[in-house]
Structure formats: C-alpha cells, structure tokens
Scaffold this active site. Structure first.
Site, mmCIF file in Angstrom:
data_model
loop_
_atom_site.group_PDB
_atom_site.id
_atom_site.type_symbol
_atom_site.label_atom_id
_atom_site.label_comp_id
_atom_site.label_asym_id
_atom_site.label_seq_id
_atom_site.Cartn_x
_atom_site.Cartn_y
_atom_site.Cartn_z
ATOM 1 C CG ASP A 169 -1.990 -1.195 1.325
ATOM 2 O OD1 ASP A 169 -2.203 -1.568 0.174
ATOM 3 O OD2 ASP A 169 -2.518 -1.508 2.297
HETATM 4 N N1 URA Z 1 -1.310 -6.026 4.081
HETATM 5 C C1 URA Z 1 -1.956 -4.660 4.064
HETATM 6 O O1 URA Z 1 -2.992 -4.279 4.437
HETATM 7 N N2 URA Z 1 -1.008 -3.805 3.413
HETATM 8 C C2 URA Z 1 0.049 -3.916 2.643
HETATM 9 O O2 URA Z 1 0.562 -2.999 2.244
HETATM 10 C C3 URA Z 1 0.464 -5.049 2.684
HETATM 11 C C4 URA Z 1 -0.250 -6.355 3.325
#
Ligand code: URA
Length: 239
Positions: free
Chosen positions: A101
């Site tokens: 993310d």
């Molecule tokens: N899980 C999440 O919620 N975000 C990420 O970036 C990776 C795993």
C-alpha cells in the site's frame, strides 16, 4: 538474448539506438568488436561499451526499502511510483513482485525474471511475508490464540495467520502467506484495531536488514538462489 535487447535492458538506449551503437563499432564482446546487433549473448560473455564493461547479469532482482507516499506501480499516478527509486540502469528492466500500500514501508522486490515473478506472486506457492505493525490501542494477548483460527475478514475472504507475536503494547509482528488485498489491515480491523504503521520486514527467505528507507540493492547470488529454490525453479533453466 539478442545483443540489441541486452543493451536496451541494461538501460543504455532504446532498441533502435542500441542497433546504431553496435553498427558504429562501440561494442566489444570478449575482446572483439561486434557489428552484429542480432548476436546472441549469454551470462558468460563479457560485453564492453566504449571500452567499459557492462555488468552482464543474466537476471536482475532488486530489493527496495519502500518509503511511505510511494505507489507500487510502474508509472506515477496519484503518488510517485516506486520506480523513481530504482537506479536508472535497472528501471526499464524490472517489474514489481506484488504490491505494498502507499502508506506501507519495507521490503518490495523487483525482478526481470518473469517466471520467478509470477511464481512468487502466485498464492499457490504460499510465500510467507512478515510485517511489523503498530496499532491504535493496546494489543490483547488473546489475539494470539484467536489468530490461530481461519479469520473471516469480509468480502468473502478468509485469512490464515502463520504467526503473531506481540512485541510491545501496540506493536506486533505477523506472518501471512496469501497476499490478499489489504490483508494485514483487515486482519487487525476485524478485532477493532486501526493499523497506524505497517512495514514488511521479510519476504520468503529474504529480510530487509539494514537497507535504508528509499534505497534499493541487487540481491546477492545466494539470496537470488534461495528465491529460485523457494518456488522450485532450477538455476540452469533461468539462464
Ligand atoms: N497488508 C496490508 O494491509 N497492506 C500492505 O501493504 C500489505 C499487506
């Protein structure tokens, strides 16, 4: 791999410019000038451009410590792309292995080995990924037991936690192997915790180690081989 492709992948020029460079006699292979841009190159050839050796890696696989505010995409969109952080000579060559993310930091892999990439990203291979998480209130020790069960995290998704360790009041380390969308945030969300910060510290056999935020490095040969092993690829098939 053909010489013109080799040159453009190594960030020298476009394929068209690569052909010109070869025709102009600026490329030497194993000590001899080569004018044939269709010539085949393998990992044993020593290739020189204007007398300077081009590092001839059969595959380039990089590890990045992704900072917040960068997007796991090939181009800039709402946020700048992580590709801005990749050294120019590899930028055209590598693709992202999965995503983090925009607000997640830590270990992001990039490779130009398409087979390796698709196997690492395939949930069938169940590559374990470990994250360090800070949440918005104190973590209850019961959570460890609860996370041993399959967890319904909504939208028809069931998550499986390999391991959860509570490191401090609101700080935990968690390992999963499926890579569902926003998996970690949804796991903690299920128990009414908001994730305040999320950092990936391990990807299969690789750990982030001391790599500084925003930096990238090539994997060592040992690290690369350990990834091939993990997804049952033979090194000889990759050359
Ligand atoms: N899980 C999440 O919620 N975000 C990420 O970036 C990776 C795993």
């Amino acid at each position: 791999m053909r010489l013109d492709r080799f040159l453009s992948l190594h960030g020298f020029s476009s394929r068209k410019q690569a052909k010109k460079i070869v025709r102009d006699g600026r490329i030497q292979i194993d000590g001899e000038v080569c004018f044939d841009y269709t010539r085949s190159i393998d990992g044993n050839n020593k290739v020189f451009f204007d007398g300077k050796e081009i590092e001839n890696l059969p595959y380039a696989t990089l590890m990045m410590n992704k900072p917040e505010g960068y997007q796991s995409s090939m181009i800039d969109e709402r946020y700048p792309s992580v590709m801005n952080l990749v050294p120019e000579s590899y930028r055209k060559r590598v693709r992202l292995v999965g995503r983090l993310d925009n607000d997640t930091t830590g270990l992001l892999l990039l490779t130009d080995n398409g087979i390796l990439n698709s196997r690492l990203a395939n949930p069938k291979h169940g590559v374990p990924k470990t994250y360090e998480v800070y949440v918005n209130h104190i973590l209850h020790p019961d959570l460890i037991e609860k996370c041993k069960q399959p967890l319904d995290i909504g939208r028809g998704d069931i998550a499986h936690v390999d391991e959860l360790e509570i490191l401090d009041e609101s700080h935990a380390r968690i390992t999963v192997h499926e890579g569902k969308y926003h998996e970690i945030k949804r796991i903690f969300g299920k128990f009414n915790y908001d994730v305040l910060s999320l950092k990936r510290v391990r990807f299969g056999p690789l750990s982030l180690g001391e790599l500084k935020l925003g930096e990238c490095r090539l994997l060592t040969e040992e690290e690369y081989d350990s990834l091939l092993d993990l997804v049952h690829l033979q090194k000889k098939d990759q050359l």
